[in-house]
Design an enzyme around this catalytic site. Structure first.
Site, mmCIF file in Angstrom:
data_model
loop_
_atom_site.group_PDB
_atom_site.id
_atom_site.type_symbol
_atom_site.label_atom_id
_atom_site.label_comp_id
_atom_site.label_asym_id
_atom_site.label_seq_id
_atom_site.Cartn_x
_atom_site.Cartn_y
_atom_site.Cartn_z
ATOM 1 N N CYS A 112 -22.698 -12.922 19.971
ATOM 2 C CA CYS A 112 -24.013 -13.384 20.456
ATOM 3 C C CYS A 112 -25.009 -13.563 19.309
ATOM 4 O O CYS A 112 -26.137 -14.033 19.542
ATOM 5 C CB CYS A 112 -24.599 -12.378 21.456
ATOM 6 S SG CYS A 112 -23.473 -11.876 22.752
ATOM 7 N N HIS A 130 -28.831 -9.669 26.278
ATOM 8 C CA HIS A 130 -27.867 -10.541 26.960
ATOM 9 C C HIS A 130 -27.145 -9.709 28.000
ATOM 10 O O HIS A 130 -26.528 -8.700 27.660
ATOM 11 C CB HIS A 130 -26.884 -11.109 25.929
ATOM 12 C CG HIS A 130 -25.712 -11.832 26.535
ATOM 13 N ND1 HIS A 130 -25.838 -12.728 27.576
ATOM 14 C CD2 HIS A 130 -24.380 -11.788 26.233
ATOM 15 C CE1 HIS A 130 -24.643 -13.201 27.888
ATOM 16 N NE2 HIS A 130 -23.745 -12.640 27.099
ATOM 17 N N HIS A 132 -24.484 -9.523 31.552
ATOM 18 C CA HIS A 132 -23.472 -10.161 32.394
ATOM 19 C C HIS A 132 -23.699 -9.731 33.846
ATOM 20 O O HIS A 132 -22.748 -9.608 34.614
ATOM 21 C CB HIS A 132 -22.070 -9.748 31.943
ATOM 22 C CG HIS A 132 -21.576 -10.458 30.714
ATOM 23 N ND1 HIS A 132 -20.255 -10.500 30.361
ATOM 24 C CD2 HIS A 132 -22.231 -11.152 29.759
ATOM 25 C CE1 HIS A 132 -20.103 -11.190 29.233
ATOM 26 N NE2 HIS A 132 -21.294 -11.579 28.837
ATOM 27 N N GLU A 160 -44.170 -10.901 44.145
ATOM 28 C CA GLU A 160 -45.011 -10.071 43.267
ATOM 29 C C GLU A 160 -44.401 -9.851 41.875
ATOM 30 O O GLU A 160 -45.098 -9.873 40.861
ATOM 31 C CB GLU A 160 -45.269 -8.714 43.964
ATOM 32 C CG GLU A 160 -46.156 -7.745 43.205
ATOM 33 C CD GLU A 160 -47.630 -8.167 43.167
ATOM 34 O OE1 GLU A 160 -48.000 -9.149 43.837
ATOM 35 O OE2 GLU A 160 -48.393 -7.521 42.424
ATOM 36 N N HIS A 217 -21.626 -16.800 33.638
ATOM 37 C CA HIS A 217 -21.541 -15.919 32.480
ATOM 38 C C HIS A 217 -22.621 -14.829 32.520
ATOM 39 O O HIS A 217 -22.292 -13.649 32.549
ATOM 40 C CB HIS A 217 -21.646 -16.779 31.208
ATOM 41 C CG HIS A 217 -21.538 -16.035 29.925
ATOM 42 N ND1 HIS A 217 -21.103 -16.609 28.758
ATOM 43 C CD2 HIS A 217 -21.841 -14.762 29.587
ATOM 44 C CE1 HIS A 217 -21.111 -15.740 27.781
ATOM 45 N NE2 HIS A 217 -21.558 -14.601 28.256
#
Ligand SMILES: CSCCC(=O)C(=O)COP(=O)(O)O
Ligand SMILES: [Zn+2]
Length: 265
Positions: A112, A130, A132, A160, A217
């Site tokens: 990543c 990140h 999943h 809200e 993903h």
């Protein structure tokens, strides 16, 4: 039982084969090398970084702290963290090669990394997460059923929790209850690094977005601080879960609700 020989080794926290170890050694729990492992341990309990997938990276001024690839992110130690300099990276002619100030020999840096770097360089973010998360993936699957043209943006309003989001890069304040939150969706690729150009292109199209969904993903979420990145990631996961439940109940994500004027006695 011994793990199979082709299984990725788990981080052991042994930094003896590294130089610049001082970059990851601190008693301060807020130091990025301590914070990434502790955040990822929390994210694992939420189902955000399961089975080595997902992760987080933190930038402190010029230094970027990155987790190893293919390890169980909830078990890593500060000594497993990679460190690179943004300034040195910017000078590099080859965008794909990276000069790490600290590089634990036994691992590779997270796949990543170029996506995290995009959040740091293009949005001046200090943290990128990140996940999943099932909810993020399910939202992209629901959008997919709406066909081409309607499947590239998640939109929701009049909830809200939308107030948990900033208005955008360099824009003060947060979104309001009646504002519409828009998150772009990009298609998944066979290799995580290949998502970078599509993530950067989505950032261009959505200059105020703090997140990009990746179909089938997960999601990338960033913020100007670690606190803001975490708040926005939590708010988004809440909204994704709500959206999936709303869809099940056949409730629309976008509604027209007139602002209620306060009445004075
Ligand atoms: C089963 S995870 C596949 C790779 C991925 O999507 C991911 O987020 C983790 O990549 P890393 O290199 O950080 O392990
Ligand atoms: Zn991933």
């Amino acid at each position: 039982m011994a793990p199979p020989s082709d299984a990725p080794a788990q981080p052991a926290g042994d930094a003896s084969d590294n130089t610049n170890d001082h970059l990851v050694q601190s008693d301060n729990p807020e130091h990025p090398a301590n914070l990434i492992p502790s955040l990822c341990a929390k994210f694992w309990t939420l189902g955000w970084v399961t089975g080595t997938g997902g992760g987080a990276s933190i930038r402190d001024d010029d230094l970027v702290y990155i987790a190893p690839s293919g390890v169980q992110k909830e078990l890593m130690k500060p000594a497993d963290i990679y460190v690179l300099s943004l300034a040195a990276q910017a000078k590099s002619l080859d965008r794909r090669s990276r000069m790490y100030l600290r590089s634990p020999a036994r691992y590779k840096p997270s796949q990543c990394t170029p996506l995290f770097l995009a959040a740091f360089t293009k949005r001046n973010a200090s943290c990128c997460i990140h996940t999943h998360s099932h909810w993020a993936v399910l939202v992209t699957l629901i959008l997919e059923t709406q066909g081409p043209g309607n499947d590239r943006e998640f939109r929701i309003n009049n909830i809200e929790q939308i107030k948990g989001f900033g208005r955008g890069f360099d824009r003060p304040g947060n979104l309001g209850y009646h504002d519409t939150l828009r998150i772009p969706v990009i298609e998944n690729t066979a290799h995580e690094e290949d998502l970078t150009e599509f993530l950067e292109e989505a950032m261009e199209r959505y200059p105020d977005a703090y997140a990009v969904l990746v179909r089938r993903h997960g999601v990338y979420v960033w913020g100007e601080t670690v606190h803001k990145a975490k708040t926005q990631c939590e708010s988004l996961d809440y909204l994704f879960q709500l959206a999936v439940e709303m869809k099940r109940l056949d409730l629309p994500w976008i509604t027209k609700i007139e602002p209620v004027k306060p009445t004075r006695a």
